[in-house]
Design an enzyme around this catalytic site. Structure first.
Site, PDB file in Angstrom:
ATOM      1  N   ARG A 237       0.787  -1.056  -0.020  1.00 49.70           N
ATOM      2  CA  ARG A 237      -0.006   0.068  -0.203  1.00 49.70           C
ATOM      3  C   ARG A 237       0.803   1.237  -0.122  1.00 49.70           C
ATOM      4  NH1 ARG A 237      -3.494  -2.519  -1.811  1.00 49.70           N
ATOM      5  NH2 ARG A 237      -5.545  -2.620  -1.087  1.00 49.70           N
ATOM      6  N   GLU A 266      -3.788   7.695  -5.668  1.00 47.94           N
ATOM      7  CA  GLU A 266      -3.840   7.017  -6.965  1.00 47.94           C
ATOM      8  C   GLU A 266      -5.110   7.354  -7.653  1.00 47.94           C
ATOM      9  OE1 GLU A 266      -3.429   2.938  -6.058  1.00 47.94           O
ATOM     10  OE2 GLU A 266      -1.510   2.789  -5.386  1.00 47.94           O
ATOM     11  N   HIS A 285      -0.509   0.428 -10.409  1.00 46.24           N
ATOM     12  CA  HIS A 285      -1.238  -0.568  -9.289  1.00 46.24           C
ATOM     13  C   HIS A 285      -1.839  -1.834  -9.953  1.00 46.24           C
ATOM     14  CE1 HIS A 285      -3.293  -0.906  -5.107  1.00 46.24           C
ATOM     15  NE2 HIS A 285      -3.113  -1.895  -5.541  1.00 46.24           N
TER      16      HIS A 285
END
Length: 321
Positions: A237, A266, A285
């Site tokens: 994370r 993000e 991601h």
């Protein structure tokens, strides 16, 4: 009567058909405040929700008084207020097992591409810079036999240790809440405290969930303890790492390079200084983003929801009663 469910991420056709077979489904495009307000009546009747992303907190739960199950197409659940779910007796389901190997593949890819400067070299070739024998400023560093440090020895950490130790002969160091017998027995992994992990790792791979305890666990002080030749890999994370401290360390040579699949914000803003650094490999991601794995995650999420709505919670529940 079928339970009412809000689907806020589209599913493959066969999985949607399975969900329709068991539930009355309303599909919306994302769990946004605008969509929640627009479909107020639907959420008021919903017994289940299924999707990924969005924020599920006490305010959301007030708008979904009949909610019994939230099924997330993910392993992480930091966007869910688990305490609020517990107060309401809402079960939270996730998909922790199906993505293990794929995320470990991504982490190993970040190790290799950061060490060998794969992305940077590919861009140099595409831009026409390769005009003869390469000089030493094009060189990378070896991966084989280097020490790989793993921060967070869960399923993904174990799968990464397998790849690194058996495939590349890398000694494995790790730090976790407790000793991991399987990692130690199968891959000769050595448990150590965080300071030792930072000081001795040639590659520090972060595979931690985001909690109050892990937020900015790696900051300026921790980065300063690492080798100047070390590479940091984060596919856990983003906020586990203080991004501004990381940028400073990459710019001043405190750290050699970084391979990142997750970020504090993000999508990563185009203005981020990380994107201007040649010693950063930045991915959007995509840790679990293969066709096979994302299908498996969606299938697990559907199965989890149907089982939980029918009172059959046997696995993949974050907060079992």
């Amino acid at each position: 009567m079928k339970p009412s469910v809000v689907l806020y991420k589209s599913l493959p056709e066969d999985l949607r058909a399975r969900l329709d077979e068991h539930c009355h489904v309303t599909e919306i495009n994302g769990l946004t405040a605008e969509n929640i307000a627009k479909h107020e009546d639907v959420f008021r009747q919903a017994e289940g929700i299924l999707g990924s992303g969005g924020k599920v907190d006490a305010e959301f739960l007030r708008q979904a008084p009949k909610l019994r199950v939230a099924s997330s197409i993910s392993v992480g659940y930091d966007n869910f207020d688990v305490a609020a779910l517990n107060d309401r007796g809402v079960l939270l389901m996730h998909t922790p097992t199906v993505l293990t190997e794929t995320v470990a593949d991504t982490m190993m890819a970040l190790v290799l591409s950061s060490a060998r400067r794969v992305v940077e070299m590919a861009e140099r070739v595409k831009s026409g810079e390769w005009r003869g024998s390469i000089s030493s400023d094009w060189f990378g560093i070896d991966v084989h036999h280097k020490k790989l440090g793993i921060l967070g020895m869960g399923r993904i950490g174990l799968a990464l240790a397998q790849r690194a130790h058996l495939g590349f002969g890398m000694p494995i160091l790790y730090n976790a809440r407790k000793h991991h017998d399987e990692a130690e027995q199968r891959f000769d992994a050595e448990y150590c405290d965080l300071d030792t992990l930072l000081a001795e790792s040639d590659f520090l791979c972060i595979s931690l969930p985001l909690t109050e305890q892990t937020h900015h666990l790696i900051g300026r002080e921790q980065l300063a303890k690492m080798k100047r030749s070390a590479i940091l890999i984060n596919a856990g994370r983003g906020p586990v790492v203080d991004e501004q401290a990381l940028i400073a360390a990459l710019k001043d040579g405190t750290l050699h390079a970084a391979g990142l699949d997750v970020f504090e914000q993000e999508p990563l803003p185009v203005s981020s200084e990380l994107l201007a650094l040649r010693n950063v490999v930045a991915l959007p991601h995509i840790g679990s983003a293969t066709h096979e794995t994302r299908y498996g995650m969606a299938k697990d999420a559907v199965d989890n929801l149907i089982a939980a709505l029918n009172g059959k919670v046997e696995k993949n529940c974050v907060n079992p009663r």
